[in-house]
Scaffold this motif. Structure first.
Motif, PDB file in Angstrom:
ATOM      1  N   ASN A  78       0.829  -1.212   0.000  1.00  0.00           N
ATOM      2  CA  ASN A  78       0.000   0.000   0.000  1.00  0.00           C
ATOM      3  C   ASN A  78       0.856   1.251   0.000  1.00  0.00           C
ATOM      4  O   ASN A  78       0.398   2.316  -0.383  1.00  0.00           O
ATOM      5  N   GLN A  79       2.074   1.106   0.477  1.00  0.00           N
ATOM      6  CA  GLN A  79       2.953   2.283   0.542  1.00  0.00           C
ATOM      7  C   GLN A  79       3.511   2.670  -0.817  1.00  0.00           C
ATOM      8  O   GLN A  79       4.051   3.752  -0.992  1.00  0.00           O
ATOM      9  N   CYS A  80       3.410   1.766  -1.784  1.00  0.00           N
ATOM     10  CA  CYS A  80       3.992   2.034  -3.098  1.00  0.00           C
ATOM     11  C   CYS A  80       2.931   2.700  -3.980  1.00  0.00           C
ATOM     12  O   CYS A  80       1.956   2.067  -4.377  1.00  0.00           O
ATOM     13  N   SER A  81       3.124   4.002  -4.263  1.00  0.00           N
ATOM     14  CA  SER A  81       2.147   4.641  -5.150  1.00  0.00           C
ATOM     15  C   SER A  81       2.564   4.485  -6.604  1.00  0.00           C
ATOM     16  O   SER A  81       1.730   4.318  -7.479  1.00  0.00           O
ATOM     17  N   SER A  82       3.875   4.578  -6.859  1.00  0.00           N
ATOM     18  CA  SER A  82       4.325   4.292  -8.223  1.00  0.00           C
ATOM     19  C   SER A  82       5.671   3.595  -8.152  1.00  0.00           C
ATOM     20  O   SER A  82       6.494   3.881  -7.275  1.00  0.00           O
ATOM     21  N   LEU A  83       5.850   2.637  -9.060  1.00  0.00           N
ATOM     22  CA  LEU A  83       7.127   1.911  -9.118  1.00  0.00           C
ATOM     23  C   LEU A  83       7.706   2.102 -10.513  1.00  0.00           C
ATOM     24  O   LEU A  83       7.082   1.735 -11.516  1.00  0.00           O
ATOM     25  N   HIS A  84       8.889   2.711 -10.555  1.00  0.00           N
ATOM     26  CA  HIS A  84       9.613   2.873 -11.821  1.00  0.00           C
ATOM     27  C   HIS A  84      10.666   1.773 -11.895  1.00  0.00           C
ATOM     28  O   HIS A  84      11.321   1.490 -10.892  1.00  0.00           O
ATOM     29  N   VAL A  85      10.830   1.188 -13.080  1.00  0.00           N
ATOM     30  CA  VAL A  85      11.856   0.164 -13.229  1.00  0.00           C
ATOM     31  C   VAL A  85      12.746   0.530 -14.410  1.00  0.00           C
ATOM     32  O   VAL A  85      12.254   0.853 -15.500  1.00  0.00           O
ATOM     33  N   ILE A  86      14.058   0.517 -14.175  1.00  0.00           N
ATOM     34  CA  ILE A  86      15.022   0.837 -15.241  1.00  0.00           C
ATOM     35  C   ILE A  86      15.996  -0.328 -15.371  1.00  0.00           C
ATOM     36  O   ILE A  86      16.618  -0.683 -14.371  1.00  0.00           O
ATOM     37  N   PRO A  87      16.169  -0.998 -16.529  1.00  0.00           N
ATOM     38  CA  PRO A  87      15.359  -0.766 -17.710  1.00  0.00           C
ATOM     39  C   PRO A  87      14.012  -1.500 -17.669  1.00  0.00           C
ATOM     40  O   PRO A  87      13.139  -1.170 -18.460  1.00  0.00           O
ATOM     41  N   GLY A  88      13.869  -2.479 -16.787  1.00  0.00           N
ATOM     42  CA  GLY A  88      12.611  -3.236 -16.753  1.00  0.00           C
ATOM     43  C   GLY A  88      12.421  -4.065 -18.009  1.00  0.00           C
ATOM     44  O   GLY A  88      13.396  -4.349 -18.730  1.00  0.00           O
ATOM     45  N   SER A  89      11.177  -4.471 -18.262  1.00  0.00           N
ATOM     46  CA  SER A  89      10.884  -5.287 -19.454  1.00  0.00           C
ATOM     47  C   SER A  89       9.407  -5.101 -19.772  1.00  0.00           C
ATOM     48  O   SER A  89       8.657  -4.557 -18.960  1.00  0.00           O
ATOM     49  N   ASP A  90       8.993  -5.587 -20.946  1.00  0.00           N
ATOM     50  CA  ASP A  90       7.571  -5.449 -21.321  1.00  0.00           C
ATOM     51  C   ASP A  90       6.671  -6.109 -20.278  1.00  0.00           C
ATOM     52  O   ASP A  90       5.634  -5.560 -19.904  1.00  0.00           O
ATOM     53  N   ALA A  91       7.095  -7.296 -19.799  1.00  0.00           N
ATOM     54  CA  ALA A  91       6.241  -8.015 -18.840  1.00  0.00           C
ATOM     55  C   ALA A  91       6.174  -7.256 -17.513  1.00  0.00           C
ATOM     56  O   ALA A  91       5.104  -7.154 -16.908  1.00  0.00           O
ATOM     57  N   ILE A  92       7.309  -6.728 -17.058  1.00  0.00           N
ATOM     58  CA  ILE A  92       7.307  -5.976 -15.792  1.00  0.00           C
ATOM     59  C   ILE A  92       6.405  -4.750 -15.944  1.00  0.00           C
ATOM     60  O   ILE A  92       5.612  -4.427 -15.059  1.00  0.00           O
ATOM     61  N   GLY A  93       6.485  -4.093 -17.086  1.00  0.00           N
ATOM     62  CA  GLY A  93       5.698  -2.887 -17.335  1.00  0.00           C
ATOM     63  C   GLY A  93       4.191  -3.139 -17.377  1.00  0.00           C
ATOM     64  O   GLY A  93       3.398  -2.206 -17.283  1.00  0.00           O
ATOM     65  N   MET A  94       3.792  -4.413 -17.539  1.00  0.00           N
ATOM     66  CA  MET A  94       2.352  -4.727 -17.568  1.00  0.00           C
ATOM     67  C   MET A  94       1.764  -4.861 -16.170  1.00  0.00           C
ATOM     68  O   MET A  94       0.550  -4.976 -16.017  1.00  0.00           O
ATOM     69  N   GLU A  95       2.622  -4.915 -15.148  1.00  0.00           N
ATOM     70  CA  GLU A  95       2.110  -5.028 -13.775  1.00  0.00           C
ATOM     71  C   GLU A  95       1.533  -3.682 -13.343  1.00  0.00           C
ATOM     72  O   GLU A  95       2.012  -2.618 -13.768  1.00  0.00           O
TER      73      GLU A  95
END
Ligand code: AMP
Ligand code: GLY
Length: 425
Positions: A23-40
């Motif tokens: 609940n504490q996470c309002s936004s999570l940025h991931v660098i570089p991440g991946s298409d699948a991670i970005g779909m969460e």
């Protein structure tokens, strides 16, 4: 809170999935991440440059209040130091503390100085001296490149000639460049491997949990070594116990964290001890300064405490507030890796994968090396590609769930081990 996670593999997919549940996470940025991670949910990936200055600038501009660094390379390259200099809370060790993983020689010297149980060893930069040592000790014997070598810098030599060839290769700079310009040669340890994870904030140390992975490519623990073809958590009963976990904490983990503080490089982050267990006793094979991949995937499934609380406490030097407050599901979780045919050698990329629409409850497909193309198809982009991870009250049920999902995945160019979770004991 805005959180930034660094990395793009299966481990980072599992970390991202768990962080985003808080609940504490309002936004999570991931660098570089991946298409699948970005779909969460809550997650945005950014394919920007991975240099320290760019990442610090991103964290400042996006009001990030916690950075979580997944892989070892940015840690060894000083990303945590750069963020701390800019007053950004970070989960992960400084570059000097990351030497526990980044230099096998550093780790062995520290163990020798502070009496931490590990294999006997010697360090060499001179080829002839190394060869004389190998002949004196005889085989089996283990040769390790000092630096990071993407998990490939360890040769477990059955014969003297193999050890000598490895030393020649490494010290000539042929196989691992600078990482092999110094080598550790050590005693071969027999037993069963267990991965044990603990947290440290520089002073306080808390145990996390255990796992076991399967490093060989093929069934029956045969074939070449890989980054890991599957893992389960906790480690199996016959080899691991609470008593042994306590002993590892007092004989290995706690002395290491105090030694690091005494040496002027306090350790903050997750300490992953690769252990060899035999006759109820554990010796340290190696340290990693990050979560294991694929061990992280089952570990995140079992974790029953808010991951943001845990990583923030570590980043803020406040781990003592979490003593006895990190909870685990009593269930077992298991991750079966699907890899591209040919891995860990050469393999094709951009092969088609069709994932099932429905999965059993308590199962998650973590992506380690995929992309999603314009027409909505998944394509492979790496060696280890998917980690099918399931949780159930016993290992056998969890295992069957993962294999049931695998049966519904269509990927002609992929392979997996059929014996994850049953190859031992
Ligand atoms: P490391 O990266 O140091 O963990 O080494 C990779 C793998 O090599 C380990 O997971 C073990 O399977 C094996 N290994 C490393 N050191 C030894 C040792 N001293 N004796 C036996 N096997 C070892
Ligand atoms: N699974 C082994 C590692 O992460 O190093």
């Amino acid at each position: 809170m805005n959180i930034l996670l660094i990395g793009s593999g299966g481990r980072e997919h599992a970390l991202a999935w768990k962080l985003a549940q808080s609940n504490q996470c309002s936004s999570l940025h991931v660098i570089p991440g991946s298409d699948a991670i970005g779909m969460e949910e809550k997650i945005t990936c950014h394919g920007i440059s991975m240099d320290n200055a760019t990442l610090v600038e991103f964290a400042v501009n996006n009001k990030i209040s916690l950075v979580v660094i997944g892989p070892e390379a940015p840690l060894v390259a000083g990303l945590a130091d750069a963020l701390r200099t800019a007053d950004i809370p970070v989960f992960g060790p400084s570059a000097v503390a990351a030497q526990l993983e980044g230099s096998k020689g550093f780790m062995k010297d520290l163990c020798a100085k502070y009496n931490i149980p590990t294999a006997d060893y010697a360090r060499f930069t001179n080829k002839d001296a190394a060869i004389t040592y190998i002949k004196e000790k005889g085989a089996p014997i283990v040769v390790k490149a000092d630096g990071l070598a993407a998990g490939k810098g360890v040769i477990v030599a059955e014969k003297e000639s193999e050890a000598i060839a490895a030393v020649k290769d490494m010290l000539s700079g042929n196989s691992f460049g600078d990482a092999g310009s110094s080598v550790v040669i050590e005693e071969f340890l027999n037993g069963e491997e267990v991965s044990f994870f603990a947290l440290a904030d520089g002073k306080t140390v808390l145990p996390l949990t255990s796992a076991q992975d399967h490093k060989r490519a093929f069934d029956g623990d045969t074939g070449p070594n890989t980054g890991g073809m599957g893992a389960y958590s906790p480690a199996r009963d016959g080899i691991w116990s609470d008593e042994l976990a306590n002993k590892v904490m007092t004989d290995i983990i706690e002395p290491t964290v105090s030694a690091m503080a005494e040496e002027g490089c306090p350790f903050t982050g997750v300490l992953y001890a690769g252990l060899m267990v035999k006759d109820g006793k554990a010796k340290l094979l190696e340290y990693n300064v990050r979560f294991g991949d694929p061990e992280c995937q089952p570990i995140m499934m079992r974790l029953d405490t808010d991951l943001v609380d845990i990583l923030c406490a570590c980043a803020h030097g406040d781990l003592s507030s979490l003593k006895d407050k990190i909870n685990w599901k009593t269930d077992t979780a298991i991750c079966v890796v699907m890899a591209a045919k040919g891995y860990p050698g050469e393999y094709s990329k951009n092969t088609d994968i069709t994932l099932p629409e429905k999965k059993p409850d308590g199962t998650k497909i973590f992506h380690a090396g995929t992309k999603h193309n314009e027409s909505g198809k998944w394509l492979s982009t790496g060696g280890r590609v998917l980690g099918i991870t399931s949780l159930a009250h016993d290992k056998e049920t969890a295992r069957l769930k993962s294999y049931q999902v695998i049966d519904s995945i269509e990927w002609d160019e992929g392979f997996y081990r059929a014996d994850i979770g049953t190859a031992r004991g």
